[in-house]
Design an enzyme around this catalytic site. Structure first.
Site, short mmCIF file in Angstrom:
data_model
loop_
_atom_site.label_atom_id
_atom_site.label_comp_id
_atom_site.label_asym_id
_atom_site.label_seq_id
_atom_site.Cartn_x
_atom_site.Cartn_y
_atom_site.Cartn_z
N HIS A 143 -38.17 24.81 -12.17
CA HIS A 143 -37.45 23.57 -11.85
C HIS A 143 -36.27 23.41 -12.81
O HIS A 143 -36.38 22.76 -13.85
CB HIS A 143 -38.43 22.40 -12.00
CG HIS A 143 -37.99 21.14 -11.30
ND1 HIS A 143 -37.99 21.01 -9.93
CD2 HIS A 143 -37.55 19.96 -11.78
CE1 HIS A 143 -37.58 19.81 -9.60
NE2 HIS A 143 -37.30 19.14 -10.70
N ARG B 209 -36.62 17.07 -2.95
CA ARG B 209 -36.59 16.26 -4.16
C ARG B 209 -37.34 14.94 -4.00
O ARG B 209 -38.23 14.64 -4.78
CB ARG B 209 -35.15 15.97 -4.59
CG ARG B 209 -35.05 15.23 -5.91
CD ARG B 209 -33.61 14.97 -6.29
NE ARG B 209 -32.80 16.17 -6.34
CZ ARG B 209 -31.50 16.18 -6.61
NH1 ARG B 209 -30.86 15.03 -6.80
NH2 ARG B 209 -30.82 17.30 -6.65
N TYR C 42 -45.09 15.40 -29.21
CA TYR C 42 -46.25 14.75 -29.82
C TYR C 42 -47.46 14.69 -28.90
O TYR C 42 -48.58 14.50 -29.37
CB TYR C 42 -45.90 13.32 -30.23
CG TYR C 42 -44.78 13.22 -31.24
CD1 TYR C 42 -44.89 13.82 -32.49
CD2 TYR C 42 -43.60 12.54 -30.93
CE1 TYR C 42 -43.85 13.74 -33.41
CE2 TYR C 42 -42.57 12.45 -31.84
CZ TYR C 42 -42.70 13.06 -33.07
OH TYR C 42 -41.68 12.97 -33.98
#
Length: 750
Positions: A84, A38, A128
């Site tokens: 993930h 991680r 967007y």
């Protein structure tokens, strides 16, 4: 049945274990997972798993630089669905960072839409924005189709993902990394890729080269936001040699001159990781809080380029002092940490030096080179096998066609008659008829000859370390040309220039130097007139009814003023903080904590002398250094502690050439003794200057014995009188003295 119900039941899978060992084992598993999967990047590709999975998902979506953009929501969805299984916002935040040209030196994602800005504004929602890969990301992933790295199953076993990226781009050092794991952290600043390639070529030629050989090419960090690294070369070398340290980074600025002699400072680059909006808020707060009085305004005139305008209070302000103040008080100078804590090839976290990290990447590239070569050899062998089959079919085309037309199972017949392999026979049977016209013997033999030559070259390459080094240097040189200093992306942005730490600016340097006339009344009202006004003018003689002048002198706004009370306490006032000359001023008690019954016995400029003469009404006194009486608080500093019944009466500066002390009492007795007999103390009651049978001390001062004693005669003439021969009054300290010279003032004051 009843007896069965009463039997004790042992739960399946439940067992006793010490709580501490169970907890430590589970926490260790969590810690290792956080460290290796991680938070810490791999030294070979410089990526954490989330970044690697993002780029891999975009590659599978064919979002190369030549293709169109796709919605980030699509990419994030694929990543969290296939590779993930974490929150979508964290994945999108990681993707946004990969696209920010002010966060990454070499962005890996080409974003379209609002991906945030250097002001600190957040990116638009992923529905967007759109994105595709950059050429840097393509270079980083080069070789994934050539067995250059291992693949592993995804979390649900349905897909495959690469364990790391094999491409020839030093992403760890070029783009940097940061992260906090369990019990450890990493912080790697970005560097210039061209310099890293030059250093890597040195390590290919000289695998045992030392840190100095690497640092001959890597001069220091190269931040995407530019700026100036001001650390000395020795500090930079030490940080890179140990893998731990930091770099002082300053904003880049220039002085713009204006007509009429005015000027302003323009900041064009800010330190890495600093948000421009918060930086301007810091500077504005300094102005509002008057912590930097020599700065009057800050304006943000940025567009695509940064332009922060700083206006000084006047043209007489020292630009160096102003910038030193800003460097100390704002993020115009920051410290970027270096902690090269990464996962090595064995997935073990450790701190590496710059040379070790770059060497690990070079070693990884040799592994990639060998794996890609072996993969290509296998492909060539497969192709040669098929070409041999095609050649056999071409030479016996009519017979091959006849077998296919007449035999129910033509493959075994073809294999047996022409000594073909199963793959060759299958390839011949799968050929289209239109391909038969292409089976010309010369073309087949030409392709086979080229493949055999490439096969021989690759075999030699794999068998010779020298050839591998030569090939590696050639490939690195080609990449260095792509990211060279002459290219827009590769040009160094951060300058390495040694500079001293920002100076501790004294308070008076922050104040614009202007002339003042300071006036203190008998009742303790203080004011400061602008300019050096005639002390006998009407402006200086204006007081409240029943009040009158006590002290008046010329000074400057940068002066420190010393105020003394008869109790022996000293207070320090800033001349720039005195009320203006309009009206009668303000009570000085509003500026300092003055006792109600205290009487002011002195006010003067602290810089007027290095030492002071203090004397009390009982004739005791001492010399004190001005530096020892300066006070930092409103309560002041107790310097002289008069004996009961006595008061501090005299505070006078000691001249640099003075060598005697003159003391006169209320009984009109005068005594002179050497200044060397006067004790110098930081605080206390002092020593006896003069003894009195009745009364006490009237006045005291220091003088130069050779110059004699001077005093002003009465009347309006202002004439001075001098007593040159002072021998009759010279005595030891503590003497009673004798009557002063004829004509000495009747008030017994010097």
């Amino acid at each position: 049945m009843a007896s069965d119900l009463t039997d004790p039941i042992t739960p399946i899978g439940v067992f006793d274990a010490p709580f501490d060992s169970a907890l430590s084992e589970r926490y260790l598993v969590y810690a290792l997972s956080t460290i290796t999967a991680r938070s810490l990047p791999d030294v070979r590709d410089g990526l954490k798993p989330v970044h690697r999975r993002l780029l891999w998902a975009m590659r599978l979506l064919k979002l190369d630089p030549a293709s169109g953009y796709k919605k980030c929501a699509r990419v994030v969805g694929d990543v969290i669905g296939k590779y993930h299984p974490h929150g979508d916002q964290s994945v999108y935040d990681a993707m946004v960072r990969l696209a920010q040209d002010f966060a990454l030196r070499y962005p890996l994602v080409d974003g379209q839409g609002n991906f945030g800005n250097i002001d600190g504004d957040n990116a638009a929602a992923y529905r967007y924005t759109e994105a595709r890969l950059t050429q840097v990301a393509i270079d980083l992933m080069a070789g994934l189709d050539e067995d250059a790295t291992d693949f592993r199953p995804t979390y649900n076993g349905e897909e495959q993902e690469p364990e790391l990226f094999p491409g020839m781009f030093p992403n760890l050092l070029a783009n940097g990394a940061s992260g906090i794991a369990v019990g450890m952290a990493t912080s790697v600043p970005p560097h210039n890729a061209a310099e890293l390639f030059d250093a890597a070529i040195v390590l290919v030629d000289q695998p045992e080269a030392d840190d100095a050989a690497v640092l001959a090419h890597v001069r220091g960090p190269d931040f995407p936001t530019g700026g100036i690294v001001v650390d000395p070369p020795a500090a930079i070398r030490e940080a890179y040699a140990t893998g731990r340290g930091g770099f002082r980074v300053r904003a880049r600025h220039e002085i713009e001159r204006e007509k009429g002699g005015g000027w302003q400072i323009v900041v064009t680059q800010i330190p890495y990781g600093v948000q421009k909006g918060k930086l301007i808020e810091q500077i504005a707060a300094l102005i509002n809080d008057r912590k930097l009085p020599i700065l009057t305004d800050v304006r943000d005139e940025s567009d695509a380029e940064i332009r922060i305008v700083l206006e000084p209070r006047s043209r007489t302000v020292d630009a160096g002092v102003l910038m030193d103040g800003l460097f100390r008080l704002t993020d115009l100078e920051t410290r970027v940490p270096l902690n090269l804590n990464v996962l090595d090839k064995d997935r073990t976290p450790r701190v590496m030096s710059l040379r070790e990290a770059l060497k690990a990447w070079v070693d990884h590239q040799f592994v990639v080179l060998r794996r890609r070569s072996e993969h290509r050899l296998a492909k060539i062998a497969d192709r040669i096998e098929l070409l041999d089959g095609y050649l056999a079919a071409y030479l016996n085309l009519d017979r091959v066609i006849a077998i296919i037309r007449t035999e129910d199972e033509p493959k075994p017949v073809l294999i047996a008659e022409f000594d073909l392999t199963d793959r060759q026979a299958e390839a011949i049977l799968n050929m289209r008829l239109r391909s038969l016209r292409k089976l010309e013997e010369m073309e087949i033999r030409g392709e086979r000859s080229k493949l055999e030559k490439e096969q021989a070259d690759l075999t030699l390459l794999l068998s010779s370390e020298a050839r591998q080094r030569t090939r590696m240097k050639r490939d690195l040189t080609k990449m260095r040309d792509r990211y060279g200093s002459e290219t827009t992306l590769g040009r160094r942005r951060t300058t390495i220039e040694e500079a001293a730490p920002a100076r501790e600016i004294p308070a008076e340097a922050m104040i614009e130097r202007e002339p003042l006339t300071v006036i203190l009344s008998q009742r303790g009202w203080v004011r400061a007139l602008r300019g050096h006004v005639d002390l006998a003018s009407a402006d200086t003689a204006r007081f409240k009814e029943g009040d009158g002048p006590a002290f008046a002198f010329h000074g400057h706004t940068t002066d420190k003023l010393l105020l003394t009370t008869d109790g022996g306490r000293f207070y320090t006032l800033g001349a720039d903080k005195l009320p203006g000359g309009r009206g009668f001023g303000e009570p000085v008690r509003a500026m300092i904590d003055l006792d109600g019954d205290a009487r002011i016995v002195g006010l003067w400029r602290a810089a007027s002398s290095d030492r002071l003469l203090l004397a009390a009404t009982d004739g005791r006194g001492f010399a004190v250094r001005v530096a020892d009486v300066l006070a930092e608080t409103r309560k002041g500093k107790q310097v002289m502690s008069p004996r009961p019944g006595a008061k501090l009466k005299v505070v006078r500066p000691i001249g640099a050439q003075d060598d005697y002390v003159a003391s006169i009492g209320d009984n009109r007795k005068l005594v002179l003794f050497p200044l060397s007999e006067l004790a110098e103390m930081a605080r206390g009651q002092g020593v006896q200057l003069q003894r009195f049978r009745d009364g006490g001390l009237s006045d005291a001062r220091t003088l130069r014995f050779a110059d004699g004693l001077h005093w002003t005669m009465g009347g309006e003439t202002g004439r001075m009188r001098t007593e040159s021969d002072l021998s009759p009054w010279r005595a030891a300290r503590g003497a009673a003295g004798r009557m002063p010279p004829n004509g000495f003032p009747r008030d017994n004051r010097f």
